[in-house]
Motif scaffolding. Structure first.
Motif: not given
Length: 167
Positions: A114-121, A126-128, A156-162
């Motif tokens: 996940y190089r570049g922008a938005a790697p957390i998203n 991708h369900g990592d 976490g299974p329900d964790e969001n990007a924020v």
């Protein structure tokens, strides 16, 4: 060491604040110019500017960090190192060369993934099961320098990007 922090978004704020707890000298914050999201609306500040102001650190916000004028300004600070996270501009080789040791970048993934922008998203999309951060020595290619350190964290299974970014 004489540091120049480059960052704009919230991902960079904890690291920027922590640098003030070290013996290093913070010369300036380089950040994106303030922009309003809607016409006729005052531009909103960001956490990076708030942290810099609280420590009386000069703020420099050029439209492009790679112009001759911007490079001249950076060189006049005589930095040893650029510390970059969530900045929003790519530094040219010439710009990186204005700091004696170049730059390091905190990236929000376990590079090379996940190089570049938005790697957390992207990690969530991708369900990592885990992600993390990588500290790299910067090169003119995006997120391509050699890794200095990595730290992983479960997603976490329900964790969001924020939520994940804040953690």
């Amino acid at each position: 060491m004489r540091l120049v922090m480059m960052g704009t978004g919230p991902f960079a704020a904890p690291m920027f604040a922590a640098l003030y707890e070290t013996s290093h000298e913070m010369l300036a914050l380089v950040t994106q110019p303030l922009r309003s999201r809607r016409k006729k609306q005052e531009p909103q500040t960001n956490a990076m500017r708030t942290i810099a102001a609280a420590h009386d650190t000069p703020i420099y916000d050029p439209e492009s960090i790679n112009t001759p004028e911007a490079r001249e300004h950076l060189a006049s600070l005589k930095p040893d190192l650029f510390v970059v996270a969530d900045y929003g501009q790519i530094l040219s080789a010439e710009t990186l060369g204005t700091a004696r040791l170049g730059g390091i970048n905190l990236h929000g993934s376990l590079l090379p993934k996940y190089r570049g922008a938005a790697p957390i998203n992207w990690a969530i999309y991708h369900g990592d099961a885990e992600t993390g951060v990588t500290l790299i020595h910067m090169t003119p290619r995006i997120d391509a320098g050699p890794a200095i350190a990595q730290r992983s964290t479960p997603i976490g299974p329900d964790e969001n990007a924020v939520e994940l970014e804040a953690r």
